[in-house]
Design a protein around this motif. Structure first.
Motif, PDB file in Angstrom:
ATOM      1  N   UNK B 194       0.835  -1.201   0.000  1.00 21.72           N
ATOM      2  CA  UNK B 194       0.000   0.000   0.000  1.00 21.72           C
ATOM      3  C   UNK B 194       0.870   1.252   0.000  1.00 21.72           C
ATOM      4  N   UNK B 195       1.869   1.285   0.869  1.00 20.15           N
ATOM      5  CA  UNK B 195       2.673   2.504   0.992  1.00 20.15           C
ATOM      6  C   UNK B 195       3.545   2.736  -0.241  1.00 20.15           C
ATOM      7  N   UNK B 196       4.113   1.652  -0.784  1.00 21.13           N
ATOM      8  CA  UNK B 196       4.984   1.862  -1.954  1.00 21.13           C
ATOM      9  C   UNK B 196       4.148   2.319  -3.142  1.00 21.13           C
ATOM     10  N   UNK B 197       2.945   1.789  -3.271  1.00 17.27           N
ATOM     11  CA  UNK B 197       2.075   2.227  -4.360  1.00 17.27           C
ATOM     12  C   UNK B 197       1.750   3.711  -4.223  1.00 17.27           C
ATOM     13  N   UNK B 198       1.381   4.107  -3.002  1.00 21.64           N
ATOM     14  CA  UNK B 198       1.020   5.506  -2.763  1.00 21.64           C
ATOM     15  C   UNK B 198       2.192   6.422  -3.115  1.00 21.64           C
ATOM     16  N   UNK B 199       3.394   6.030  -2.702  1.00 20.74           N
ATOM     17  CA  UNK B 199       4.550   6.903  -2.879  1.00 20.74           C
ATOM     18  C   UNK B 199       5.058   6.918  -4.318  1.00 20.74           C
ATOM     19  N   UNK B 200       5.066   5.753  -4.934  1.00 16.79           N
ATOM     20  CA  UNK B 200       5.747   5.658  -6.224  1.00 16.79           C
ATOM     21  C   UNK B 200       4.829   5.751  -7.435  1.00 16.79           C
ATOM     22  N   UNK B 201       3.576   5.296  -7.321  1.00 18.11           N
ATOM     23  CA  UNK B 201       2.685   5.269  -8.481  1.00 18.11           C
ATOM     24  C   UNK B 201       2.101   6.622  -8.817  1.00 18.11           C
ATOM     25  N   UNK B 202       2.144   7.541  -7.814  1.00 17.29           N
ATOM     26  CA  UNK B 202       1.594   8.871  -8.056  1.00 17.29           C
ATOM     27  C   UNK B 202       2.282   9.536  -9.254  1.00 17.29           C
TER      28      UNK B 202
END
Lengths: 353, 236
Positions: B194-202
């Motif tokens: 969840x956190x890596x998606x939030x940080x990197x996919x933006x």
């Protein structure tokens, strides 16, 4: 030898402080013995060793004829139980609190339930099974503690100031329960108190503990008669005063405690006298009350101790005087440190030796 | 600047609109599920070590106890990026733990998070055990409990505190980014959290995914905080 518990040369030291020194005491089977002494005299230490919670630094304990050592101490702990002065509770329901000791003894569920219902009736807490203990009043909590000990039906019951901080109603319930258990099951009871009156009511033996030593053993009145011998220590007990008594025409006596403090007693005596006044017998008021009570002392509150359901007031009336009132009257009167109050008590409430 | 602000506002609102639809999206569900499993297992791992250690330290009086407690308290604030970097170096092929092949695996993240939260577990368990009424031990003993049974009685009294430790640990693990990025590498379908998606996919044009997952993460953390408050409320 018919002693059930025998303490021989018992000494307990904590670091440099000596709590008990060379205590010798024999407790007979089925007797109720009261250990009286001022705060800090070693009463709790004595009970904790008799409950096998602490080991003595020196000396021996014999239980039911056998010497207590590291091998049998844990086992013997199941033959006695202690009720602490400061109520200790498990954060659980009344039922689960009382069930704990029985579960440790691997009793069946049915037996546990039956015994708990029985014991709750004895301490008059019927219907309290599902209540959370932490939400009960101080008096009720102390009754749960007692029930939790009584339900085990141990041969030896150790009670540390069982009624010290309770209002008269809770104290009576507890005293009755203890008496009944002693009568019905021949339970041996060792109780401590710092209140001379508690000891005085019973015809049983009393051991006077002063500065970690047993100063005297006998009936309450025997010990009382020798009060002058240990006067300095007795003075540390609550509301014990000595002075010169003079009889009056109406049959009462007036005791001069000091130049400004006179107390009237219903009994007759000439000369040196020691008197006691029960803290519960003292009426505390903001203004003088209209009553037939012969003693009215004016003073200032110098200490307030919360005792759970009651409040203990230390009042300076020229001598420190202790009065115990219910929490309700305490808050109704809006008392504070330095409040000026009147202490009223009957001449017949003054016990004189 | 104002226009930029308005545009981002619009983007956020649009994202919020898509969030509800994305809650059922298989990629979102999978990532959420993976995050919960990885951080949940990390919490259990930390409990395996932290509870016995915390109980031991809480119960025993020994020289240097304060010092030990201070160390664990200090470790509560370890920056996750620093720990992530250390673990990356340790787990990489040339690292001393390289042979374990843990780099870019969910198990690697699990272990990394467990290391991150074990000081929290230990500190809170010590606190829970120490705040039990000291008389409970003697009470259990005088009611016939053996020393071991009496210790269990104390532990039972600290249940609420220990539960609190579990929740705080899980909370910290699921919300951390440093370890998940460095050790996990944000590999789609494998180590994406969840956190890596939030940080990197933006930044890769999939901002609605980020927003949906941020919302889910917030929901999880809020739910957890709510439980903490309920437990504390019961204690009072």
């Amino acid at each position: 030898m018919n002693s059930f518990v025998r303490l021989q040369g018992l000494t307990k030291r904590y670091n440099d402080a000596t709590a008990l020194e060379d205590v010798n005491l024999e407790v007979k089977r089925s007797e109720v013995i009261t250990v009286i002494g001022p705060n800090g005299s070693g009463k709790t230490t004595l009970l904790r060793m008799m409950a096998f919670l602490d080991k003595p630094t020196e000396g021996e304990i014999y239980f039911d004829g056998g010497k207590v050592d590291d091998n049998n101490r844990n086992h013997l702990r199941t033959k006695c139980t202690m009720v602490f002065q400061k109520t200790a509770l498990f954060d659980a329901t009344v039922y689960n609190n009382i069930a704990y000791g029985l579960r440790m003894r691997k009793r069946s569920k049915g037996e546990i339930k039956e015994r708990i219902l029985e014991i709750l009736e004895l301490v008059r807490l019927e219907g309290y099974e599902k209540r959370q203990t932490k939400k009960l009043s101080g008096g009720e909590q102390q009754r749960v503690s007692l029930a939790r000990a009584l339900v085990l039906n141990t041969e030896l019951l150790l009670l540390d100031e069982p009624t010290a901080n309770l209002d008269p109603r809770n104290a009576t319930i507890i005293e009755e329960a203890i008496t009944r258990v002693n009568r019905e099951y021949d339970t041996t009871v060792v109780a401590t108190t710092h209140n001379m009156f508690q000891a005085e009511d019973t015809t049983e033996r009393v051991a006077l503990l002063l500065n970690g030593r047993i100063a005297e053993i006998g009936t309450a009145s025997e010990i009382f008669r020798n009060a002058s011998k240990n006067l300095a220590s007795f003075a540390r007990l609550e509301n014990v005063f000595s002075g010169i008594s003079k009889t009056r025409k109406d049959g009462t006596s007036l005791i001069e405690i000091n130049d400004n403090l006179w107390i009237e007693a219903a009994s007759r005596k000439e000369g040196k006298a020691t008197i006691l006044v029960r803290p519960e017998d003292v009426i505390v008021s903001r203004k003088t009350v209209n009553s037939s009570a012969r003693n009215v002392l004016a003073g200032k509150i110098v200490g307030i101790s919360d005792m759970g359901s009651t409040v203990k007031l230390n009042v300076d009336v020229g001598k420190p005087f202790v009065a115990q009132i219910t929490k309700r009257s305490f808050s109704e009167m809006r008392l504070n440190l330095n409040s000026e109050v009147f202490l009223t008590f009957k001449a017949s409430s003054v016990y004189m030796v | 600047m104002k226009r930029m602000g308005a545009e981002s506002m619009w983007e956020i609102l649009e994202g919020v609109g898509k969030v509800i639809l994305l809650f059922g999206n298989p990629v979102v569900l999978e990532t959420t599920f993976r995050s919960i499993v990885v951080s949940g297992t990390a919490t259990l791992l930390s409990a395996l070590l932290g509870i016995p250690l915390g109980v031991l330290i809480g119960f025993k009086d020994f020289a240097g106890k304060r010092f030990v407690k201070t160390i664990f308290n200090a470790l509560l604030g370890v920056p996750t990026v620093a720990l992530g970097l250390i673990l990356y170096l340790a787990f990489s092929h040339s690292g001393f733990l390289g042979f374990l092949d843990l780099l870019y695996t969910p198990v690697g993240i699990m272990i990394g998070q467990a290391i991150l939260i074990v000081p929290i577990m230990i500190s809170l368990v010590i606190h829970a055990v120490e705040s039990v009424d000291p008389d409970v031990m003697d009470l259990a003993r005088t009611l016939g409990a053996s020393e071991t049974e009496a210790s269990f009685a104390v532990l039972r009294e600290s249940t609420a505190g220990v539960t609190l430790a579990f929740i705080s640990c899980f909370n910290r693990a699921i919300a951390e980014l440093g370890v998940a990025v460095s050790v996990g590498g944000n590999i789609r379908g494998w180590t994406r959290m969840l956190t890596t998606t939030i940080a990197l996919e933006a930044r890769t044009g999939e901002i609605e995914y980020s927003i949906a997952m941020a919302a889910i993460l917030l929901l999880i953390v809020f739910a957890v905080t709510l439980v903490i408050n309920l437990i504390q409320g019961r204690r009072l």
